[in-house]
Design a protein around this motif. Structure first.
Motif, PDB file in Angstrom:
ATOM      1  N   ARG A   6       0.828  -1.202   0.000  1.00  0.00           N
ATOM      2  CA  ARG A   6       0.000   0.000   0.000  1.00  0.00           C
ATOM      3  C   ARG A   6       0.862   1.252   0.000  1.00  0.00           C
ATOM      4  O   ARG A   6       1.750   1.421   0.833  1.00  0.00           O
ATOM      5  N   VAL A   7       0.556   2.125  -0.938  1.00  0.00           N
ATOM      6  CA  VAL A   7       1.175   3.448  -1.001  1.00  0.00           C
ATOM      7  C   VAL A   7       0.097   4.472  -0.672  1.00  0.00           C
ATOM      8  O   VAL A   7      -0.937   4.523  -1.333  1.00  0.00           O
ATOM      9  N   VAL A   8       0.343   5.286   0.344  1.00  0.00           N
ATOM     10  CA  VAL A   8      -0.606   6.324   0.745  1.00  0.00           C
ATOM     11  C   VAL A   8      -0.076   7.674   0.297  1.00  0.00           C
ATOM     12  O   VAL A   8       1.074   8.029   0.587  1.00  0.00           O
ATOM     13  N   VAL A   9      -0.911   8.420  -0.418  1.00  0.00           N
ATOM     14  CA  VAL A   9      -0.559   9.766  -0.886  1.00  0.00           C
ATOM     15  C   VAL A   9      -1.462  10.761  -0.172  1.00  0.00           C
ATOM     16  O   VAL A   9      -2.689  10.656  -0.252  1.00  0.00           O
ATOM     17  N   ILE A  10      -0.863  11.717   0.528  1.00  0.00           N
ATOM     18  CA  ILE A  10      -1.635  12.738   1.249  1.00  0.00           C
ATOM     19  C   ILE A  10      -1.627  14.027   0.438  1.00  0.00           C
ATOM     20  O   ILE A  10      -0.599  14.686   0.307  1.00  0.00           O
ATOM     21  N   GLY A  11      -2.775  14.364  -0.133  1.00  0.00           N
ATOM     22  CA  GLY A  11      -2.887  15.603  -0.908  1.00  0.00           C
ATOM     23  C   GLY A  11      -3.076  15.342  -2.381  1.00  0.00           C
ATOM     24  O   GLY A  11      -2.305  14.604  -2.987  1.00  0.00           O
ATOM     25  N   GLY A  12      -4.113  15.951  -2.971  1.00  0.00           N
ATOM     26  CA  GLY A  12      -4.429  15.730  -4.382  1.00  0.00           C
ATOM     27  C   GLY A  12      -4.211  16.945  -5.249  1.00  0.00           C
ATOM     28  O   GLY A  12      -4.976  17.190  -6.197  1.00  0.00           O
ATOM     29  N   GLY A  13      -3.159  17.726  -4.954  1.00  0.00           N
ATOM     30  CA  GLY A  13      -2.827  18.870  -5.804  1.00  0.00           C
ATOM     31  C   GLY A  13      -2.003  18.423  -6.995  1.00  0.00           C
ATOM     32  O   GLY A  13      -2.043  17.260  -7.395  1.00  0.00           O
ATOM     33  N   PHE A  14      -1.233  19.334  -7.570  1.00  0.00           N
ATOM     34  CA  PHE A  14      -0.438  19.008  -8.760  1.00  0.00           C
ATOM     35  C   PHE A  14       0.502  17.836  -8.500  1.00  0.00           C
ATOM     36  O   PHE A  14       0.594  16.907  -9.301  1.00  0.00           O
ATOM     37  N   ALA A  15       1.222  17.871  -7.371  1.00  0.00           N
ATOM     38  CA  ALA A  15       2.191  16.819  -7.078  1.00  0.00           C
ATOM     39  C   ALA A  15       1.502  15.492  -6.775  1.00  0.00           C
ATOM     40  O   ALA A  15       1.842  14.452  -7.347  1.00  0.00           O
ATOM     41  N   GLY A  16       0.529  15.512  -5.871  1.00  0.00           N
ATOM     42  CA  GLY A  16      -0.145  14.279  -5.474  1.00  0.00           C
ATOM     43  C   GLY A  16      -0.934  13.643  -6.592  1.00  0.00           C
ATOM     44  O   GLY A  16      -0.880  12.416  -6.801  1.00  0.00           O
ATOM     45  N   PHE A  17      -1.685  14.447  -7.330  1.00  0.00           N
ATOM     46  CA  PHE A  17      -2.504  13.927  -8.425  1.00  0.00           C
ATOM     47  C   PHE A  17      -1.624  13.292  -9.504  1.00  0.00           C
ATOM     48  O   PHE A  17      -1.910  12.199 -10.003  1.00  0.00           O
ATOM     49  N   THR A  18      -0.534  13.972  -9.860  1.00  0.00           N
ATOM     50  CA  THR A  18       0.360  13.435 -10.883  1.00  0.00           C
ATOM     51  C   THR A  18       1.049  12.168 -10.395  1.00  0.00           C
ATOM     52  O   THR A  18       1.225  11.209 -11.165  1.00  0.00           O
ATOM     53  N   ALA A  19       1.444  12.133  -9.124  1.00  0.00           N
ATOM     54  CA  ALA A  19       2.085  10.941  -8.574  1.00  0.00           C
ATOM     55  C   ALA A  19       1.148   9.738  -8.626  1.00  0.00           C
ATOM     56  O   ALA A  19       1.555   8.631  -9.005  1.00  0.00           O
ATOM     57  N   VAL A  20      -0.096   9.947  -8.265  1.00  0.00           N
ATOM     58  CA  VAL A  20      -1.076   8.856  -8.271  1.00  0.00           C
ATOM     59  C   VAL A  20      -1.317   8.337  -9.679  1.00  0.00           C
ATOM     60  O   VAL A  20      -1.319   7.124  -9.921  1.00  0.00           O
TER      61      VAL A  20
END
Length: 456
Positions: A6-20
């Protein structure tokens, strides 16, 4: 990647959204990816001024987080704390329920929040500009001020309601001022009593010139474009005090107004410093691979991270969407490499240039260091945004075409009230209380600053 982790990403801005998105395409469902974000969309911030101006529908700049991304689960919640030793994240969902989940890899991309200065009255009376709610509220506010001015017989009240002050002449402040001025001029055309009343707009910044991040030639071109429209540009000027009656500038002038728009800048989300990890000016320290030193399972990028700028040794990358998106992509690939897929590589990117939309046919851009202004810059600016936004390109292009062919609608939507948009150090989405409702009138989230803004 044989073992599903499991990879948890905190935040769905430019960085988080692109990472996901990037990690989802690489892993193809082999990894469980959980994105924790308080909204169900990624907000394309550069086009938000056009939402405030009534050119774009807010849904066109909001990209759904629930998409065709294998292995991705969106958790509609706000991350509260991280137990680094236990590798667990505690969060609160939109209904106020508390929950926690473990992680094998953690990506911290909480982004940035409004930067407040210790100026009396700012938190109570200024209007922020970081969310869809704030953009919609600002649009209604501008329309309402002109309508109330039209209804008033008091010349001083009419003058104050037709005066607008924007503090901060960076990208956001300049674009908000440019778009807002044209909107109020359009509104005035439908108000015969105001035909001879000037719409006074003041753009103030402590910097020696507007758009200090751009080439000086572009700054001068932008200054000239806005000045020719009648905008007052006050460089070397800041705000000393704000009251219900107006704004006192640092040069001693008092400007009677009901509209102070705060675009001074941003700072990293306060959550970063709560982690107990090394920071630099509020940004989480990471290495060139976007990993937190001593914690190879934790990655961070975007505005929340102090990423070494390998093109400028000894400095950190700027807090821009251009860096955030590219860092998110590199972080995803390095996470995949930590599972044995691909190669670990450092983040290295030199800015390719910037674009600024000045409303109408005005714009400034310097793609690849080539300074452009006027209609050519406008085409480059809009072309860049269409390429950069992940979805809604046809809808956005259609709205731009319609804006050329038909007058914009200048009616209030009245869907966002003042208490829902407090100017505090929290994120706009966090301005809602834990039960999912806006804060009560007179109180803003976390800081307790009273929401005294009024349109009456």
């Amino acid at each position: 990647m044989a073992q599903r982790q499991r990879v948890v990403v905190i935040g769905g801005g430019f960085a988080g959204f692109t990472a996901v998105r990037t990690l989802s395409r690489i892993a193809k469902g082999a990894i469980e990816i959980v994105l924790i974000n308080p909204t169900d969309y990624f907000l394309y911030l550069p086009l938000l001024p056009e939402v405030a101006a009534g050119i774009l529908d807010p849904r066109k700049v909001a990209v759904p987080l629930a998409g065709d991304y294998p292995g991705v689960r969106h958790l509609l919640a706000t991350a509260d704390t991280v137990d680094i030793e236990a590798r667990r994240v505690k969060c609160t969902d939109a209904e106020g329920n508390h929950r926690e989940l473990g992680y094998d890899r953690l990506v911290i991309t909480v982004g940035s929040v409004n930067k407040l200065l210790p100026v009396p009255g700012v938190a109570e009376y200024a209007l922020g500009f970081r969310s869809i709610a704030e953009a919609l509220y600002l649009r209604d506010h501008l329309i309402r001020q002109v309508e109330l001015a039209d209804a008033s017989d008091d010349p001083e009240e009419r003058k104050a309601r037709c005066t607008f002050v924007v503090v901060g002449a960076g990208y956001t402040g300049t674009e908000v001022a440019a778009q807002g001025q044209l909107l109020t001029l359009d509104i005035r055309e439908h108000r015969p009593r105001l035909r001879d009343r000037p719409m006074r707009w003041i753009l103030a910044d402590i910097a020696p010139r507007i758009l200090p991040e751009l080439d000086e030639r572009l700054s001068r071109a932008s200054h000239r474009t806005l000045s020719e429209r009648g905008m007052e540009i006050r460089t070397g000027t800041s705000v000393a005090e704000v009251t219900a009656e107006g704004v006192k500038l640092s040069d001693g002038e008092f400007v009677a107004t009901k509209s102070l728009i705060w675009c001074v800048g941003v700072r990293p989300d306060p959550m970063v410093e709560s982690l107990g990890l090394p920071t630099v000016k509020g940004r989480l320290v990471v290495d060139e691979y976007l990993r937190v030193p001593g914690h190879p399972e934790i990655f961070s990028c975007g505005d929340a991270a102090a990423v070494p700028d390998l093109t400028r040794p000894g400095r950190y990358t700027a807090m821009t969407a251009q860096h955030a998106g590219r860092q998110g992509r590199r972080a995803a690939r390095n996470i995949a490499a930590s599972y044995g897929h691909g190669e670990l590589r450092p983040y290295k990117h030199k800015d390719l240039g910037f674009v600024v939309d000045l409303g109408g046919t005005g714009a400034a851009a310097d793609p690849l260091g080539i300074p452009l202004s006027g209609m050519v810059a406008k085409v480059v600016t809009r072309g860049y945004h269409l390429l950069a936004i992940p979805r809604n390109r046809l809808r956005i292009a259609g709205s731009w075409l319609l804006d050329l062919l038909a007058p914009r609608q200048t009616v209030q939507l009245d869907v966002v009230r003042s208490p829902a948009t407090p100017l505090t150090h929290t994120t706009p989405e966090a301005a809602h209380s834990r039960d999912g409702n806006p804060p009560k009138a007179g109180a803003s989230a976390k800081t307790g600053a009273s929401a005294k803004r009024s349109d009456s």
